[in-house]
Scaffold this motif. Structure first.
Motif, PDB file in Angstrom:
ATOM      1  N   THR A  17       0.843  -1.193   0.000  1.00 22.87           N
ATOM      2  CA  THR A  17       0.000   0.000   0.000  1.00 22.87           C
ATOM      3  C   THR A  17       0.879   1.245   0.000  1.00 22.87           C
ATOM      4  OG1 THR A  17      -0.091   0.193   2.413  1.00 22.87           O
ATOM      5  CG2 THR A  17      -1.713  -1.278   1.369  1.00 22.87           C
ATOM      6  N   ASP A 135     -12.219  -4.010  -0.744  1.00 26.01           N
ATOM      7  CA  ASP A 135     -12.519  -2.939   0.210  1.00 26.01           C
ATOM      8  C   ASP A 135     -12.296  -1.578  -0.460  1.00 26.01           C
ATOM      9  OD1 ASP A 135     -12.714  -1.153   2.315  1.00 26.01           O
ATOM     10  OD2 ASP A 135     -11.730  -2.487   3.749  1.00 26.01           O
ATOM     11  N   CYS A 137     -13.255   1.380   0.558  1.00 29.10           N
ATOM     12  CA  CYS A 137     -12.828   2.414   1.516  1.00 29.10           C
ATOM     13  C   CYS A 137     -11.324   2.337   1.750  1.00 29.10           C
ATOM     14  CB  CYS A 137     -13.581   2.256   2.831  1.00 29.10           C
ATOM     15  SG  CYS A 137     -15.349   2.598   2.724  1.00 29.10           S
ATOM     16  N   ARG A 138     -10.823   1.132   1.876  1.00 31.43           N
ATOM     17  CA  ARG A 138      -9.390   0.956   2.090  1.00 31.43           C
ATOM     18  C   ARG A 138      -8.606   1.394   0.856  1.00 31.43           C
ATOM     19  NH1 ARG A 138      -5.509  -3.252   1.856  1.00 31.43           N
ATOM     20  NH2 ARG A 138      -4.028  -3.139   3.595  1.00 31.43           N
ATOM     21  N   GLN A 139      -9.149   1.114  -0.306  1.00 26.03           N
ATOM     22  CA  GLN A 139      -8.485   1.551  -1.531  1.00 26.03           C
ATOM     23  C   GLN A 139      -8.365   3.066  -1.594  1.00 26.03           C
ATOM     24  OE1 GLN A 139     -10.512   2.629  -4.647  1.00 26.03           O
ATOM     25  NE2 GLN A 139      -8.741   2.736  -6.011  1.00 26.03           N
ATOM     26  N   THR A 141      -8.136   5.114   0.951  1.00 26.47           N
ATOM     27  CA  THR A 141      -7.265   5.678   1.989  1.00 26.47           C
ATOM     28  C   THR A 141      -5.851   5.129   1.971  1.00 26.47           C
ATOM     29  OG1 THR A 141      -8.062   4.009   3.573  1.00 26.47           O
ATOM     30  CG2 THR A 141      -9.201   6.142   3.535  1.00 26.47           C
ATOM     31  N   LYS A 142      -5.673   3.915   1.407  1.00 26.24           N
ATOM     32  CA  LYS A 142      -4.345   3.298   1.420  1.00 26.24           C
ATOM     33  C   LYS A 142      -3.813   2.935   0.037  1.00 26.24           C
ATOM     34  CE  LYS A 142      -4.504   1.389   6.115  1.00 26.24           C
ATOM     35  NZ  LYS A 142      -4.265   0.189   6.957  1.00 26.24           N
ATOM     36  N   GLU A 276      -6.750  -7.651   9.308  1.00 31.46           N
ATOM     37  CA  GLU A 276      -7.831  -7.105   8.503  1.00 31.46           C
ATOM     38  C   GLU A 276      -9.148  -7.519   9.140  1.00 31.46           C
ATOM     39  OE1 GLU A 276      -7.625  -5.398   5.609  1.00 31.46           O
ATOM     40  OE2 GLU A 276      -5.456  -5.370   5.527  1.00 31.46           O
TER      41      GLU A 276
END
Length: 531
Positions: A17, A135, A137-139, A141-142, A276
């Protein structure tokens, strides 16, 4: 890392990431440089353009990716890649472990990506990603932030961190180009188009120049496992998970016969302590109207319109078990019918008794009414959750949770080191996000290629630089055409790449990476034992 049953655990890769790409980049480059071949897979925000707003004033005839004419198809695919974006890239490096054929160390990487170019998102593609555990949301932000094109530091970017992230992920792709080894894909023409546009430069105007560029970029050749599968077994299913588990079984059979078989050592993640959120499956109670215990549509095509709600098995190993039994029963029936022809006196009674004795669960010819419901109880996904079902009054027994979920598949026991390795331990969790994780798909692609490579030997060269084209009996040939030239993009990017490589060589020392040291230490005892 989990030490449990491979068929019941989620798998692990190194999750790359924006927060760790800088510290991992050296080790990633080292694994790419050691690879004998590299498998790759991507996820992106669109395959087609549908119901576009009239504000865009698009010529829809230039966006038909299923066009039969290759020039029209390439134009449409190019338009899609230029207006959409990659969201993840899976990479599996297969490096030599021992001198015997089919012995590999494998490192798997999953790169979470976030394009900084404004781009379109296809509703069907984003729904597919979300439903299979991606995910979003994770994509956001990270994800590793990058700009498409050859310039690693666009003028509109003012944050040095974004500049660095984009440069590093682009260098990963350029390292693959530098490696010069075979690149393996599965039905991967769109993957190649997206990767070129995202990390190499603006796509050429013609598919002839695109194919010419690829032939120069990857001198080791591009191999498409879907092409190989459809030529070697034209009547069989050719989607990724089916081929993977079929390859596992083939290698197990070779091992049992004393023939050379794959020995794949799946290396640990370069990270430790990944945590996770774990997903939980639901309890289902649904109507049942099929005589087979597995989903026939999924068995043939690798997808199912009911998705997670389908009450028939999507477990590839279970499907293969059933198909082997069906084939054996058909052979027995055919043999019985031949016997009947020579012994007409007892034919009716013998045939009926034989059919009664050999009836299998979900046999296609069964006239019995289907049971009305299938109850599936799913436990915590950290354990080996099982589902028990009853079909036509016969117990299927315990089936792994993958029976619920099209996105549920993992390496079987055969991948362990006898014929294999430690589990492919994907960090994160749940069976829901395994099947369409780019890293896991890349690993399956590489494993299928390694299996064919061991079996076909010199015949593999017949499949070099042939890429599957949907809707066509002929592949796209990755070669220099008589009237084509390499593109301007190719020359510009190769010049930048060679300049960067020269600068790196002048400023770095030849110290081994941390993974080089670990691999050497782990391989030495086994090499000595063999000697």
């Amino acid at each position: 890392m989990s030490n449990g049953n491979i068929g019941a655990t989620s798998a692990t890769y190194t999750d790359v990431t924006r927060t760790n790409i800088r510290i991992l980049s050296k080790d990633i480059s080292a694994q790419i440089a050691k690879a004998k071949f590299i498998a790759i897979d991507t996820e992106f925000t669109g395959l087609v353009l549908s119901n576009a707003s009239r504000v865009f004033n698009l010529k829809t005839t230039e966006w038909v990716t299923r066009a039969t004419n290759m020039r029209d198809k390439y134009k449409a695919m190019s338009n899609i890649a230029k207006t959409h974006a990659l969201v993840s890239m899976g990479l599996s490096t297969f490096s030599t472990r021992h001198t015997r054929p089919g012995s590999y160390n494998v490192h798997n990487f999953n790169f979470l990506l976030q394009s900084q170019n404004s781009h379109l998102i296809s509703p069907s593609s984003i729904s597919f990603l979300a439903e299979t555990g991606f995910d979003l949301c994770r994509q956001a932000t990270k994800g590793i932030r990058y700009f498409s094109g050859p310039n690693p530091k666009p003028v509109e970017v003012k944050t040095e961190a974004i500049n660095e992230e984009g440069l590093l992920i682009r260098e990963v792709f350029l390292d693959i180009v530098r490696a010069g080894v075979p690149l393996v894909i599965h039905n991967g023409l769109f993957d190649l188009v997206y990767l070129y546009q995202s990390f190499f430069g603006p796509l050429p105007d013609t598919y002839e120049s695109f194919a010419f560029d690829l032939s120069e970029m990857f001198p080791g050749g591009i191999y498409d496992t879907k092409i190989i599968a459809e030529k070697e077994a034209p009547q069989s299913a050719s989607y990724l998970a089916y081929l993977f588990h079929k390859s596992e079984r083939l290698q197990k059979q070779r091992l049992e016969r004393g023939e050379p078989a794959l020995a794949v050592k799946l290396k640990d993640s370069l990270l430790r302590g990944n945590s996770e959120p774990k997903a939980r499956c639901r309890r289902l109670l649904l109507d049942f109207h099929s005589s087979k215990p597995y989903c026939e549509h999924f068995a043939q095509r690798g997808n199912c319109r009911y998705g997670n709600r389908c009450f028939r098995s999507h477990d590839i190993n279970f499907i293969l078990d059933c198909q082997e039994k069906e084939a054996a029963a058909e052979a027995e029936e055919a043999s019985g019918m031949q016997t009947v022809e020579t012994d007409a006196e007892d034919s009716a009674g013998d045939k009926k008794r034989k059919r009664d004795d050999e009836i299998d669960i979900g046999e296609s010819g069964s006239n019995d009414p289907p049971c009305k419901a299938l109850r599936v109880d799913v436990a915590d996904t950290t354990q080996e959750a099982v589902a028990t079902a009853s079909i036509d009054g016969l117990s299927i027994g315990e089936q792994a949770v993958p029976a619920l979920v099209p996105a549920s598949s993992s390496p079987s026991e055969e991948i362990k080191e006898t014929n294999g390795s430690e589990p492919l331990n994907l960090p994160a969790g749940s069976l829901l996000n395994m099947y369409h994780t780019a890293a896991y798909d890349a690993f399956m692609t590489g494993y299928i290629f390694a299996s064919y490579r061991l079996v076909l030997e010199d015949k593999m060269s017949d499949y070099k630089n042939k890429v599957y084209l949907m809707g066509s009996d002929n592949p796209l040939l990755i070669q220099a055409g008589p009237y084509a030239n390499t593109s301007v993009t190719y020359h510009q990017t190769m010049r930048l790449m060679n300049t960067a490589a020269a600068e790196t060589a002048n400023t770095t020392t030849a110290e081994p990476s941390s993974t080089d040291v670990v691999d050497q230490q782990q391989n030495e005892p086994e090499s000595k034992a063999q000697a």
